[in-house]
Design an enzyme around this catalytic site. Sequence first.
Site, PDB file in Angstrom:
ATOM      1  N   HIS A 165       0.833  -1.184   0.098  1.00 29.87           N
ATOM      2  CA  HIS A 165       0.093   0.114   0.172  1.00 29.87           C
ATOM      3  C   HIS A 165       1.032   1.121  -0.136  1.00 29.87           C
ATOM      4  O   HIS A 165       0.968   2.147   0.898  1.00 29.87           O
ATOM      5  CB  HIS A 165      -0.980  -0.137   1.075  1.00 29.87           C
ATOM      6  CG  HIS A 165      -2.225   0.801   1.394  1.00 29.87           C
ATOM      7  ND1 HIS A 165      -2.080   2.231   0.991  1.00 29.87           N
ATOM      8  CD2 HIS A 165      -3.442   0.548   1.306  1.00 29.87           C
ATOM      9  CE1 HIS A 165      -3.355   2.718   1.116  1.00 29.87           C
ATOM     10  NE2 HIS A 165      -4.193   1.533   1.122  1.00 29.87           N
ATOM     11  N   ASP A 174     -10.460   6.021  -5.750  1.00 30.46           N
ATOM     12  CA  ASP A 174     -10.174   4.622  -5.038  1.00 30.46           C
ATOM     13  C   ASP A 174     -10.486   3.606  -6.072  1.00 30.46           C
ATOM     14  O   ASP A 174     -11.808   2.906  -5.994  1.00 30.46           O
ATOM     15  CB  ASP A 174     -11.092   4.816  -3.676  1.00 30.46           C
ATOM     16  CG  ASP A 174     -10.801   3.510  -2.884  1.00 30.46           C
ATOM     17  OD1 ASP A 174      -9.899   2.542  -3.204  1.00 30.46           O
ATOM     18  OD2 ASP A 174     -11.104   3.528  -1.730  1.00 30.46           O
ATOM     19  N   GLU A 203      -0.438   1.215  -5.557  1.00 31.99           N
ATOM     20  CA  GLU A 203      -0.331  -0.007  -4.677  1.00 31.99           C
ATOM     21  C   GLU A 203      -0.313  -1.217  -5.742  1.00 31.99           C
ATOM     22  O   GLU A 203      -1.283  -1.550  -6.346  1.00 31.99           O
ATOM     23  CB  GLU A 203      -1.482  -0.497  -3.901  1.00 31.99           C
ATOM     24  CG  GLU A 203      -1.811   0.964  -2.901  1.00 31.99           C
ATOM     25  CD  GLU A 203      -3.118   0.957  -2.323  1.00 31.99           C
ATOM     26  OE1 GLU A 203      -3.686  -0.232  -2.000  1.00 31.99           O
ATOM     27  OE2 GLU A 203      -3.799   1.907  -2.079  1.00 31.99           O
TER      28      GLU A 203
HETATM   29  O1  TA6 Z   1      -6.380   0.900  -0.853  1.00 34.94           O
HETATM   30  C1  TA6 Z   1      -7.136   1.992  -0.956  1.00 34.94           C
HETATM   31  C2  TA6 Z   1      -8.018   1.877   0.566  1.00 34.94           C
HETATM   32  O2  TA6 Z   1      -8.368   0.636   0.587  1.00 34.94           O
HETATM   33  C3  TA6 Z   1      -9.130   2.994   0.404  1.00 34.94           C
HETATM   34  O3  TA6 Z   1     -10.376   2.276   0.125  1.00 34.94           O
HETATM   35  C4  TA6 Z   1      -8.862   3.544   1.791  1.00 34.94           C
HETATM   36  O4  TA6 Z   1      -9.873   3.872   2.746  1.00 34.94           O
HETATM   37  C5  TA6 Z   1      -7.623   3.264   2.079  1.00 34.94           C
HETATM   38  O5  TA6 Z   1      -7.107   1.890   1.435  1.00 34.94           O
HETATM   39  C6  TA6 Z   1      -7.077   3.392   3.572  1.00 34.94           C
HETATM   40  O6  TA6 Z   1      -7.366   2.239   4.553  1.00 34.94           O
HETATM   41  P1  TA6 Z   1      -6.913   2.251   5.754  1.00 34.94           P
HETATM   42  O7  TA6 Z   1      -7.492   1.203   6.410  1.00 34.94           O
HETATM   43  O8  TA6 Z   1      -5.412   2.376   6.090  1.00 34.94           O
HETATM   44  O9  TA6 Z   1      -7.530   3.642   6.428  1.00 34.94           O
END
Ligand code: TA6
Length: 304
Positions: free
Chosen positions: A158, A203, A262
């Site tokens: 990520h 997203d 990612e």
């Molecule tokens: O990868 C994108 C995502 O899944 C978004 O939907 C978003 O909310 C983000 O990751 C962050 O997730 P987190 O659980 O780290 O707040």
Amino acid sequence: MTVNVVRDSSGLEKIILTEPRGSSAQVLLYGGQVISWKNEHGEELLFLSNKALFKPPKAIRGGIPICFPQLGSFGSLEQHGFARNRTWAVDSSPSPLPLANNKSTVDLILKPTDEDMKIWPRSFELRLRVCLGPGKLVLIPRVRNTDTKPFSFTFALHTYLSVSDISEVRVEGLETLDYFDNLNEKKRSTEQADAITFDDEVDRVYLSTPTKIAIIDHEKKRTYELRKEGLPDAVVWNPWDKKSKAIPDFGDEEYKQMVCIEAAAVEHAIVLKPCEEWKGRQELSTVSSSYFSGQLDPLRVLHG
Ligand code: TA6
């Protein structure tokens, strides 16, 4: 070579990687998470929120969180899995990878505890090699099935990249591809634009992407190139203004200085039989202003 583990000001343990040209990276044992990658001029290339909490069990907002055994939030498992909020160990037997014997590589490992086995009852070894090179940062994640039954998982690195102004950023290499839109009930659509630009929340999970993605920061005159293997999909995320305000460990205006790109395996879960190992790879590098938009030429990118 013994790995030098030092304590962060927050009390968390980390490894500092260096290489002769002067770039550096920091990797926390907590989450197996890279939280800093600086070039030879000392400029930070990864985004880390000023409001990031270094307090387990909270995941750290920024750097490169490891999402395993799932990306997203399904079933009873927590969002993005538990690997990002467990404490990993230094891996002294990364076989079949050779032992790292320099200050620019570290191998980490995460094995499930009895508590983890209650929430995800599969025995596994999750490994991560982080390798810093001149102008590049390579991550090699691996998952080995040490169970007696097959299991499946989804995965993502990520990566939060630091950018100077999100409205001046273009992402190239994902055009014409299909994606799932997380902001529209995961509806499948096809990218129509010739590059992804940002003027609102994004997203999306782009499916079966090419191995190279370019993230062009016009204002900074810098292009990141992300190359990936074993991770067919790519998530693009920027929370924009409204969502930013709803994320407690993220500054209201910080969305302007970051973009998440990612490398991921989401559409098709990875299935491993007992004793099998999956391996992925992500290489991040930067090129300065000579990069022209639309020019995904590997030789120019590497030598530009
Ligand atoms: O990868 C994108 C995502 O899944 C978004 O939907 C978003 O909310 C983000 O990751 C962050 O997730 P987190 O659980 O780290 O707040």
